[in-house]
Design a protein around this motif. Structure first.
Motif, mmCIF file in Angstrom:
data_model
loop_
_atom_site.group_PDB
_atom_site.id
_atom_site.type_symbol
_atom_site.label_atom_id
_atom_site.label_comp_id
_atom_site.label_asym_id
_atom_site.label_seq_id
_atom_site.Cartn_x
_atom_site.Cartn_y
_atom_site.Cartn_z
ATOM 1 N N TYR A 130 41.582 32.087 37.526
ATOM 2 C CA TYR A 130 41.874 33.482 37.198
ATOM 3 C C TYR A 130 43.089 33.546 36.274
ATOM 4 O O TYR A 130 44.161 33.011 36.616
ATOM 5 C CB TYR A 130 42.128 34.230 38.504
ATOM 6 C CG TYR A 130 42.373 35.710 38.388
ATOM 7 C CD1 TYR A 130 41.471 36.544 37.740
ATOM 8 C CD2 TYR A 130 43.501 36.287 38.975
ATOM 9 C CE1 TYR A 130 41.690 37.909 37.669
ATOM 10 C CE2 TYR A 130 43.731 37.650 38.912
ATOM 11 C CZ TYR A 130 42.819 38.453 38.255
ATOM 12 O OH TYR A 130 43.043 39.807 38.186
ATOM 13 N N ASN A 172 36.595 32.480 40.999
ATOM 14 C CA ASN A 172 36.506 33.306 39.797
ATOM 15 C C ASN A 172 37.214 32.506 38.695
ATOM 16 O O ASN A 172 38.419 32.277 38.801
ATOM 17 C CB ASN A 172 37.213 34.643 40.019
ATOM 18 C CG ASN A 172 37.310 35.487 38.757
ATOM 19 O OD1 ASN A 172 36.615 35.251 37.786
ATOM 20 N ND2 ASN A 172 38.187 36.493 38.781
ATOM 21 N N PRO A 173 36.476 31.964 37.723
ATOM 22 C CA PRO A 173 35.198 32.448 37.204
ATOM 23 C C PRO A 173 33.965 31.630 37.546
ATOM 24 O O PRO A 173 32.850 32.040 37.234
ATOM 25 C CB PRO A 173 35.434 32.339 35.704
ATOM 26 C CG PRO A 173 36.200 31.058 35.562
ATOM 27 C CD PRO A 173 37.131 31.029 36.754
ATOM 28 N N THR A 312 30.865 34.988 44.674
ATOM 29 C CA THR A 312 31.545 36.015 43.857
ATOM 30 C C THR A 312 30.508 36.994 43.316
ATOM 31 O O THR A 312 29.335 36.956 43.709
ATOM 32 C CB THR A 312 32.373 35.429 42.678
ATOM 33 O OG1 THR A 312 31.494 34.959 41.643
ATOM 34 C CG2 THR A 312 33.283 34.312 43.133
ATOM 35 N N ARG A 351 31.650 33.711 31.408
ATOM 36 C CA ARG A 351 31.460 34.342 32.712
ATOM 37 C C ARG A 351 30.656 35.612 32.542
ATOM 38 O O ARG A 351 30.949 36.447 31.682
ATOM 39 C CB ARG A 351 32.825 34.672 33.332
ATOM 40 C CG ARG A 351 32.755 35.060 34.802
ATOM 41 C CD ARG A 351 34.071 35.654 35.286
ATOM 42 N NE ARG A 351 34.293 36.993 34.735
ATOM 43 C CZ ARG A 351 35.337 37.767 35.036
ATOM 44 N NH1 ARG A 351 36.254 37.333 35.868
ATOM 45 N NH2 ARG A 351 35.456 38.968 34.501
#
Length: 373
Positions: A130, A172-173, A312, A351
């Motif tokens: 992130y 994430n990601p 996610t 992403r």
């Protein structure tokens, strides 16, 4: 006026603000409507009973409701957090000593380095990871060392002077879920290095393919060396409400509470009461939300070779040679988040957000499939 302090020069470009700017610029140009699959903003609203609780509390004519809430949060909310951790993740927490209530975990990600490192100390950050993790490092004037996370974190390559390490599962990601033994390896690394561990658990309940949510704190020894951040944003669709929790090591929780006492004057009590309703009320929408994102993941993976996700509300797409996020935006009018913005090891990837309507996602998939064919 004197020049801005050097810490402003250290701050990286705000990745998502820049991404939104590029999307807006593309949308202003003549052509097809831009499909935005770049930003992760939950498209499923909170459970009705949670919004109703907020409304009822906010409409109160009791002046105390609208005054300053306790700096460290409502005790009842801390107890509700402990209840969820015990019943869902198998983790026992002392609500008074091991739970901090925070105004969304984004700010805590930036403040945590100020609680654990000195200037010049080393932070070990996931790559890809992130982007806002870098903001905290910059504010603390810490040295960043990337931590390769695939196929699993490479702690053996880390330097000896690490002061803190960030982990994030599901990621994430990349959508990568924590593999067997990853948390145990992190605990052992922290024990021998003296590092503090922060586990970003924002997407913890959004796992796919029969996986169970896995809290870092369920690992033996984890509470002695680290904390975990849990957000109401993803599990309950309350992203704009800005409410989350830091839980785990009592000393680290206390430092965050001290930091907050200097920066803020509590969180609006009706928000906290609504969070209590979410945590203690019916949980059927948590599974419904997770299932929606898994079904969308399935469609993306089926249509786009090189796409994957174990959790996610994102998919991680390996781009063919010669294809970039910029080219996708220009030629397909689809915005995706460029992988290189998440770290050097994200180069060659993009992403894709699953947090959009099915209609928008399907149109985006079709355009991507045509360009990538």
């Amino acid at each position: 006026m004197r020049p801005a302090p050097q810490r402003f020069d250290r701050l990286p470009e705000q990745y998502f603000a820049a991404l939104l700017g590029r999307v807006a610029a593309a949308a202003a140009r003549e052509g097809e409507v831009v499909i935005d699959l770049g930003r992760g903003n939950p498209d499923i609203p909170p459970p009705p009973h949670v919004a109703e609780r907020l409304a009822a509390a906010a409409l109160s004519r009791d002046a105390a409701v609208h005054g300053y809430a306790p700096f460290s949060g409502l005790p009842e909310l801390k107890e509700a957090v402990a209840h969820r951790y015990r019943n869902v993740y198998g983790v026992e927490l002392d609500p008074e000593r091991e739970v901090a209530i925070v105004p969304g975990i984004k700010s805590t990600l930036a403040e945590f380095p100020l609680c654990v490192v000195e200037r010049g100390s080393t932070l070990l950050l996931p790559d890809p990871g992130y982007p806002d993790y870098l903001s905290g490092a910059a504010l603390a004037d810490a040295r960043v060392v990337p931590l390769a996370i695939e196929p699993r974190p490479d702690f053996a390559a880390a330097p000896d002077d690490v002061a803190a390490v960030y982990l994030n599962y599901p990621s994430n990601p990349t959508g990568l879920a924590a593999g067997e033994g990853v948390f145990a390896e992190a605990v052992r690394f922290a024990e021998r290095s003296g590092a503090a561990v922060l586990h970003d658990f924002a997407y913890g309940d959004l796992v796919f393919d029969g996986r169970r949510p896995a809290s870092f704190l369920a690992e033996p020894g984890a509470k002695e060396i680290g904390i975990e951040l849990f957000a109401m944003s993803k599990t309950y669709g309350m992203a704009g409400w800005r409410l989350g929790f830091a839980v785990g090591n009592a000393e680290l929780v206390q430092r965050l509470d001290v930091m907050q006492s200097h920066l803020r004057a509590g969180i609006f009590a009706p928000l906290q009461e609504a969070a209590i309703a979410a945590l203690l009320g019916p949980q059927d929408t948590v599974e419904e939300r997770r299932a929606v994102y898994e079904a969308r993941r399935d469609r993306v993976v089926a249509a786009l070779p090189g796409a994957r996700s174990e959790g996610t509300f994102f998919a991680w797409l390996r781009l063919p040679e010669g294809v970039s996020a910029e080219r996708i935006l220009e030629e397909a009018r689809v915005a995706v988040a460029p992988g290189e913005g998440f770290g050097a090891r994200g180069a060659g990837y993009a992403r894709i957000s699953l947090a959009v309507s099915d209609t928008v996602l399907d149109e985006g998939i079709e355009r991507l499939r045509e360009l990538l064919a």
